[in-house]
Design a protein around this motif. Structure first.
Motif, PDB file in Angstrom:
ATOM      1  N   PRO A   1      -4.469   4.879   0.097  1.00  0.00           N
ATOM      2  CA  PRO A   1      -4.519   4.767   1.631  1.00  0.00           C
ATOM      3  C   PRO A   1      -5.698   3.493   1.744  1.00  0.00           C
ATOM      4  O   PRO A   1      -7.006   3.607   1.417  1.00  0.00           O
ATOM      5  CB  PRO A   1      -4.931   5.970   2.191  1.00  0.00           C
ATOM      6  CG  PRO A   1      -4.413   6.993   1.090  1.00  0.00           C
ATOM      7  CD  PRO A   1      -4.880   6.668  -0.298  1.00  0.00           C
TER       8      PRO A   1
ATOM      9  N   GLY B   1     -11.388  -0.958   2.226  1.00  0.00           N
ATOM     10  CA  GLY B   1     -10.358  -0.196   2.790  1.00  0.00           C
ATOM     11  C   GLY B   1     -10.194   1.207   2.245  1.00  0.00           C
ATOM     12  O   GLY B   1      -9.734   2.155   3.008  1.00  0.00           O
ATOM     13  N   GLN B   2     -10.596   1.171   1.026  1.00  0.00           N
ATOM     14  CA  GLN B   2     -10.448   2.540   0.341  1.00  0.00           C
ATOM     15  C   GLN B   2     -11.287   3.478   0.604  1.00  0.00           C
ATOM     16  O   GLN B   2     -11.178   4.785   0.298  1.00  0.00           O
ATOM     17  CB  GLN B   2     -10.339   2.245  -1.235  1.00  0.00           C
ATOM     18  CG  GLN B   2      -9.838   3.503  -1.871  1.00  0.00           C
ATOM     19  CD  GLN B   2      -9.766   3.332  -3.530  1.00  0.00           C
ATOM     20  OE1 GLN B   2      -9.454   2.111  -4.001  1.00  0.00           O
ATOM     21  NE2 GLN B   2     -10.168   4.037  -4.364  1.00  0.00           N
ATOM     22  N   GLY B   3     -12.451   2.885   1.279  1.00  0.00           N
ATOM     23  CA  GLY B   3     -13.688   3.924   1.295  1.00  0.00           C
ATOM     24  C   GLY B   3     -14.709   3.780   0.192  1.00  0.00           C
ATOM     25  O   GLY B   3     -15.884   4.638   0.177  1.00  0.00           O
TER      26      GLY B   3
ATOM     27  N   ARG C   1      -1.952  -4.180   9.451  1.00  0.00           N
ATOM     28  CA  ARG C   1      -1.223  -3.458   8.566  1.00  0.00           C
ATOM     29  C   ARG C   1       0.366  -3.684   9.227  1.00  0.00           C
ATOM     30  O   ARG C   1       0.474  -3.757  10.546  1.00  0.00           O
ATOM     31  CB  ARG C   1      -1.362  -1.843   8.662  1.00  0.00           C
ATOM     32  CG  ARG C   1      -0.282  -1.083   8.065  1.00  0.00           C
ATOM     33  CD  ARG C   1      -0.848   0.514   8.061  1.00  0.00           C
ATOM     34  NE  ARG C   1      -1.648   0.592   7.110  1.00  0.00           N
ATOM     35  CZ  ARG C   1      -1.603   0.758   5.602  1.00  0.00           C
ATOM     36  NH1 ARG C   1      -0.169   0.604   5.141  1.00  0.00           N
ATOM     37  NH2 ARG C   1      -2.476   0.969   4.890  1.00  0.00           N
TER      38      ARG C   1
ATOM     39  N   SER D   1      -8.305  -1.508   9.590  1.00  0.00           N
ATOM     40  CA  SER D   1      -9.143  -1.898  10.979  1.00  0.00           C
ATOM     41  C   SER D   1     -10.433  -2.025  10.234  1.00  0.00           C
ATOM     42  O   SER D   1     -11.265  -2.798  10.551  1.00  0.00           O
ATOM     43  CB  SER D   1      -9.002  -0.527  11.673  1.00  0.00           C
ATOM     44  OG  SER D   1      -7.861  -0.558  12.383  1.00  0.00           O
ATOM     45  N   ALA D   2     -10.977  -1.068   9.229  1.00  0.00           N
ATOM     46  CA  ALA D   2     -12.223  -1.154   8.547  1.00  0.00           C
ATOM     47  C   ALA D   2     -12.337  -2.496   7.967  1.00  0.00           C
ATOM     48  O   ALA D   2     -13.357  -3.274   7.803  1.00  0.00           O
ATOM     49  CB  ALA D   2     -12.454   0.175   7.551  1.00  0.00           C
TER      50      ALA D   2
ATOM     51  N   ASN E   1      -3.585  -0.010  12.114  1.00  0.00           N
ATOM     52  CA  ASN E   1      -3.308   1.117  11.004  1.00  0.00           C
ATOM     53  C   ASN E   1      -1.902   1.850  11.176  1.00  0.00           C
ATOM     54  O   ASN E   1      -1.506   2.493  10.271  1.00  0.00           O
ATOM     55  CB  ASN E   1      -4.525   1.891  10.765  1.00  0.00           C
ATOM     56  CG  ASN E   1      -5.484   1.251  10.014  1.00  0.00           C
ATOM     57  OD1 ASN E   1      -5.251   0.711   8.915  1.00  0.00           O
ATOM     58  ND2 ASN E   1      -6.693   1.731  10.341  1.00  0.00           N
ATOM     59  N   SER E   2      -1.272   1.269  12.388  1.00  0.00           N
ATOM     60  CA  SER E   2      -0.168   2.003  12.394  1.00  0.00           C
ATOM     61  C   SER E   2       1.138   1.312  11.834  1.00  0.00           C
ATOM     62  O   SER E   2       1.115   0.104  11.765  1.00  0.00           O
ATOM     63  CB  SER E   2       0.177   1.972  14.039  1.00  0.00           C
ATOM     64  OG  SER E   2       0.246   0.754  14.394  1.00  0.00           O
TER      65      SER E   2
ATOM     66  N   GLU F   1     -17.965  -0.718   5.311  1.00  0.00           N
ATOM     67  CA  GLU F   1     -17.547  -2.056   5.848  1.00  0.00           C
ATOM     68  C   GLU F   1     -18.813  -2.987   6.244  1.00  0.00           C
ATOM     69  O   GLU F   1     -18.822  -4.067   6.364  1.00  0.00           O
ATOM     70  CB  GLU F   1     -16.750  -1.810   7.286  1.00  0.00           C
ATOM     71  CG  GLU F   1     -17.569  -0.914   8.442  1.00  0.00           C
ATOM     72  CD  GLU F   1     -16.698  -0.803   9.747  1.00  0.00           C
ATOM     73  OE1 GLU F   1     -16.698  -1.765  10.728  1.00  0.00           O
ATOM     74  OE2 GLU F   1     -15.824   0.178   9.341  1.00  0.00           O
TER      75      GLU F   1
ATOM     76  N   ASN G   1       0.688  -1.233   0.054  1.00  0.00           N
ATOM     77  CA  ASN G   1       0.117  -0.033   0.027  1.00  0.00           C
ATOM     78  C   ASN G   1       0.709   1.263  -0.028  1.00  0.00           C
ATOM     79  O   ASN G   1       1.111   1.794   1.030  1.00  0.00           O
ATOM     80  CB  ASN G   1      -0.799  -0.312   1.207  1.00  0.00           C
ATOM     81  CG  ASN G   1      -2.127   1.176   1.290  1.00  0.00           C
ATOM     82  OD1 ASN G   1      -2.637   1.571   2.272  1.00  0.00           O
ATOM     83  ND2 ASN G   1      -2.391   1.460   0.209  1.00  0.00           N
TER      84      ASN G   1
ATOM     85  N   ASP H   1      -7.559   1.770   5.070  1.00  0.00           N
ATOM     86  CA  ASP H   1      -7.884   1.512   6.482  1.00  0.00           C
ATOM     87  C   ASP H   1      -8.330  -0.138   6.937  1.00  0.00           C
ATOM     88  O   ASP H   1      -8.941  -0.795   6.479  1.00  0.00           O
ATOM     89  CB  ASP H   1      -9.367   2.257   6.694  1.00  0.00           C
ATOM     90  CG  ASP H   1      -9.807   2.361   8.169  1.00  0.00           C
ATOM     91  OD1 ASP H   1      -9.271   1.370   8.884  1.00  0.00           O
ATOM     92  OD2 ASP H   1     -10.765   3.027   8.457  1.00  0.00           O
TER      93      ASP H   1
END
Length: 272
Positions: A133, A206-208, A176, A137-138, A269-270, A212, A115, A135
């Motif tokens: 980007p 994840g991209q939106g 991640r 977590s989602a 996500n960190s 979810e 990514n 996500d």
């Protein structure tokens, strides 16, 4: 005697696991290597066939041979005659009841996503590149919708030859690791392209592009057109075939090199 063997391979230049009439499959390379040791034809049966470009960390096969060879002789001898991108990692004698495919009670896959804004020369054909980007977590939360036994028609390729689309997903995690997002999934079995189609749908979440919560509707639709894209083959790894006692085989030691074990903390996500 019957033997089981663990096979590791980079699938980039192969037409998949199965031997093809007009293209090279990983199976052909393994059989050629073992046949050279036996000095007669050897045929292998695998735990799970992989598609063109898909990799194997812990593929399991069985083969029969009237020729008596110590397990390490099968491994070392075959490896000297196979190309560098295919290797036998272990060989064990097993009883005649063992079957690499039908004795397996589960299979694990890993899907690796790079990514980043720019592509990587080192990870080409070894990870799916996604520039937007994500996500994680989602993606992880959405993936929990798929746990349990379901009709996976929405994630099934049209050319799938399985008699039923029902499968039981036992675990699914998304996490991640720096610039990489890693999807781990374990099920009793998989329909054709199931992991890549799940990965493609999770990428859109994840991209939106999808919420979810939309995963439940995708699953319920039982329609391939309801799900997302098919993720690129190069991001997918067959990690492990799972067997009941008394069969205990070595875990794939290449798994830890691909961002740790499946037990790592999901959803983060960190960056590391």
């Amino acid at each position: 005697m019957r033997f089981a063997a663990g096979i590791e391979y980079l699938g980039t230049r192969y037409a998949g696991w199965q031997a093809q009439r007009h293209a090279t499959g990983v199976q052909a390379e393994v059989e050629a290597g073992l046949s050279s040791v036996a000095d007669q034809p050897i045929e292998v049966v695998c735990a799970g066939r992989t598609d063109a470009g898909v990799h194997g960390l812990g593929q399991v096969v069985h083969f029969d041979s009237p020729v008596q060879r110590p397990p390490h002789s099968w491994m070392l001898g075959a490896n000297t005659r196979m190309p560098d991108d295919v290797a036998i990692r272990w060989v064990q004698a097993v009883d005649d009841a063992f079957h690499a495919r039908y004795s397996a009670v589960g299979r694990r896959y890993r899907y690796v996503i790079h990514n980043a804004r720019s592509r990587s020369a080192l990870w080409v054909n070894r990870a799916a590149w996604w520039t937007y980007p994500l996500d994680a977590s989602a993606m992880h939360r959405a993936g929990q919708t798929l746990l349990g036994e379901h009709d996976f028609s929405s994630f099934r390729a049209a050319e799938c030859q399985s008699r039923t689309p029902w499968r039981r997903v036992e675990s699914l995690s998304v996490r991640r690791s720096g610039a990489f997002v890693v999807i781990d999934i374990q099920a009793n079995a998989f329909v054709h392209h199931m992991v890549r189609n799940i990965a493609g749908t999770l990428l859109e979440i994840g991209q939106g592009k999808r919420t979810e919560h939309s995963m439940a509707a995708v699953l319920a639709a039982r329609d391939r057109s309801a799900a997302g894209i098919t993720g690129p083959a190069g991001g997918l790894y067959f990690v492990q075939a799972l067997y009941p006692p008394p069969y205990h085989f070595p875990a794939a030691d290449g798994e830890s090199a691909l961002f740790g074990s499946a037990c790592s903390e999901p959803g983060s996500n960190s960056a590391d």
